[in-house]
Design a protein around this motif. Structure first.
Motif: not given
Length: 589
Positions: A226-243
């Motif tokens: 739910x936190x990820x969706x709140x900041x615009x992600x529809x998936x768990x970060x897949x790379x270090x940059x995304x994290x």
């Protein structure tokens, strides 16, 4: 106990088959070693040797039966008879310190084992609590007070090797074990485990089964989807940059100040596993010298990269700045209370803290971080991890135990492995602990919903039946995973866990699920230096995580030199020599 011919055979087999290559990833192609022998050839040799070992045990069973007190001339449970005098059998059980779990020494299942197994053979059972977070100290205190349990057991090979080195374990007669516990012994043969029973040409160890050992799906990371969706992600970060991007946005939006959380560890064994930072295929000498997770490889490049990432997380504010004084229970509470984005733990049909999380956060949405199948090429990491050992519990017999006590322990292990006994211990009683589904398979009830006398211990009594097998196993892998999926909560994670397993299979096929090197000889340097090195690493780790980024490399080099001088160089050299002497397993390819 006198040694028999079979032990000599196995000693030779160990130095041959272990050195030539014994561990292959799921679906891996046969790999040649430097002598030109293939893993496939070694597996054939091991299979033939196991067959010979089985035949040797069968041929000698007549001799063994006359020596195996508590036995008639029939192998296995059918031949068990009562001991003439009461035999005390002391079994270790992990004390995990969890609320709501029946206490060790005063629960129904211990009494059930006494009544259904021990009473009929004039055995008195005693269950000995072992602190899960400090196993070695628990056993050390028991050893010093001359009060070791009859068996010592752990998941990690180095701990058992240490117990051999300090004299806590005695050798045993494999022929006698094959007669008293034929089902257990034959399973070790079938699983190609006999080669792991020997150290320094002596038979010390018995191995339980670990299904899916190199594709284990049971330890997972939960994240706040739910936190990820709140900041615009529809998936768990897949790379270090995304994290980095996601954690930064969670901070900026005021969702959590230090989303990565964090906790200290009094025991540093295994805390920093650098598998994702290694180069693949690995250099085999480096794997032998530095690959073991029990002593962090400070000074090895993958460890440098790991700690540099932790330093970056700390300096970005992702990590709780008080992580070093935060215990595991507090870190868990921080996740429940909405202060942390992630928390990792073993799955089980019933998880108390997960129930507490949803009670406190009824609208929350969690997700499980499924095993990745692609490398982060920009950051230079691989989604690799440590494989479990190719066996479950590794079991040895106490040097303080009598011959009859060791025989009683062998009887207990064989009895526990019988299908009808293992089922009751794992699943409990229909209506109380489980119900049968439409597919005819058992399904556990919500742990919190049952408060009667038959309430099971941690993870469906696992710490009692792990002497036989590491996981409940009913139906297909999908069935097994569904049965282990947390029940009675708003979300169903079974689909994610099944995908997690199959992604693990794919990673294993790529050689990214690594089994640590095992040594068929004692390494005195480990016993001499390990304690001091772990204490030094704890200090170095905090210094390196909390220093300024521009100070990191110089500090790392300084600590690495101190670490090498304090004994790590001696350990690495002794490990390498064991490899040259043919006393190690070979790296999977």
């Amino acid at each position: 106990m006198k040694k028999k011919y079979l032990q000599k055979v196995l000693a030779v087999v160990l130095t041959g088959t272990m050195a030539l290559g014994i561990l292959t990833g799921c679906g891996s192609e046969p790999a040649s070693n430097e002598n030109g022998s293939s893993a496939q050839g070694n597996e054939q040799q091991s299979s033939e040797t196991s067959s010979e070992a089985s035949e040797s045990s069968a041929e000698s069973s007549g001799e063994t039966s006359s020596e195996a007190g508590g036995q008639e001339g029939v192998a296995g449970v059918e031949g068990y008879t009562a001991f003439a005098e009461t035999v005390n059998l002391r079994i270790p059980v992990y004390d995990r310190g969890q609320e709501g779990v029946p206490a060790i020494g005063e629960n129904y299942w211990e009494q059930w084992l006494q009544e259904n197994f021990a009473d009929q053979y004039n055995i008195k059972l005693e269950f000995v609590p072992i602190t899960r977070t400090d196993v070695l100290t628990s056993y050390s205190l028991l050893a010093s007070s001359k009060n070791l349990p009859t068996i010592l057991m752990e998941y990690d090979y180095p701990k058992l090797a240490g117990w051999v080195g300090d004299g806590s374990l005695t050798t045993y007669d494999l022929d006698q074990f094959a007669f008293i516990a034929p089902t257990y012994y034959q399973r070790m043969v079938d699983l190609d485990q006999i080669k792991y029973t020997v150290m320094d040409d002596e038979t010390y160890f018995v191995l339980a089964e670990r299904p899916y050992y190199n594709t284990s799906y049971t330890f997972v990371k939960w994240v706040r989807m739910d936190w990820l969706e709140q900041v615009g992600y529809d998936h768990i970060p897949a790379t270090r940059a995304e994290y980095i991007d996601a954690m930064t946005k969670i901070q900026e939006q005021g969702i959590a100040e230090h989303p990565a959380g964090g906790a200290s560890s009094a025991d540093m064994r295994g805390i920093d596993q650098s598998y994702q930072f290694r180069d693949y295929p690995m250099n085999e000498e480096e794997w032998v010298m530095y690959g073991d997770y029990a002593i962090p490889a400070l000074g090895w490049e993958p460890n440098r990269k790991l700690l540099k990432e932790l330093n970056e997380n700390y300096n970005l504010g992702f990590t709780n700045p008080e992580y070093y004084v935060t215990d595991v229970e507090t870190a868990k509470a921080n996740f429940i209370n909405g202060k942390a984005y992630e928390y990792s733990d073993y799955i089980a049909a019933n998880i108390d803290w997960l129930n507490s999380f949803y009670a406190q956060n009824p609208d929350a949405k969690l997700a499980i971080a499924v095993q990745a199948t692609e490398a982060d090429t920009e950051y230079g990491t691989v989604p690799a991890s440590r494989s479990d050992n190719p066996f479950g519990m590794m079991i040895g017999f106490s040097s303080q135990a009598s011959e009859d006590e060791i025989k009683a322990a062998m009887m207990y292990m064989e009895w526990m492995l019988q299908e009808e006994n293992l089922f009751v211990m794992q699943w409990g009683f229909e209506g109380d602990n489980f119900n049968y589904g439409e597919d005819g398979l058992p399904a556990s009830v919500n742990y919190a919903d049952y408060t009667g006398d038959h309430k099971q211990g941690f993870s469906n009594n696992k710490d009692y039946w792990c002497v036989a097998i590491e996981a409940r196993n009913a139906g297909t892998i999908e069935d097994v995973i569904k049965a282990a999926t947390p029940q009675g909560i708003p979300q169903d994670f079974s689909a994610e866990l099944i995908q997690h397993y199959y992604n693990k299979v794919a990673a294993a096929e790529k050689g990214w699920i690594i089994t640590d090197c095992m040594f068929a000889t004692q390494l005195p340097s480990i016993e001499e230096y390990q304690g001091d090195l772990l204490a030094m690493y704890a200090e170095a780790r905090d210094d390196l995580i909390m220093c300024k980024p521009e100070e990191f490399d110089a500090k790392y080099d300084e600590w690495a030199q101190k670490y090498a001088d304090a004994g790590y160089k001696a350990i690495a050299e002794e490990r390498l020599q064991a490899m040259k002497d043919g006393l190690t397993s070979a790296m999977q390819q």
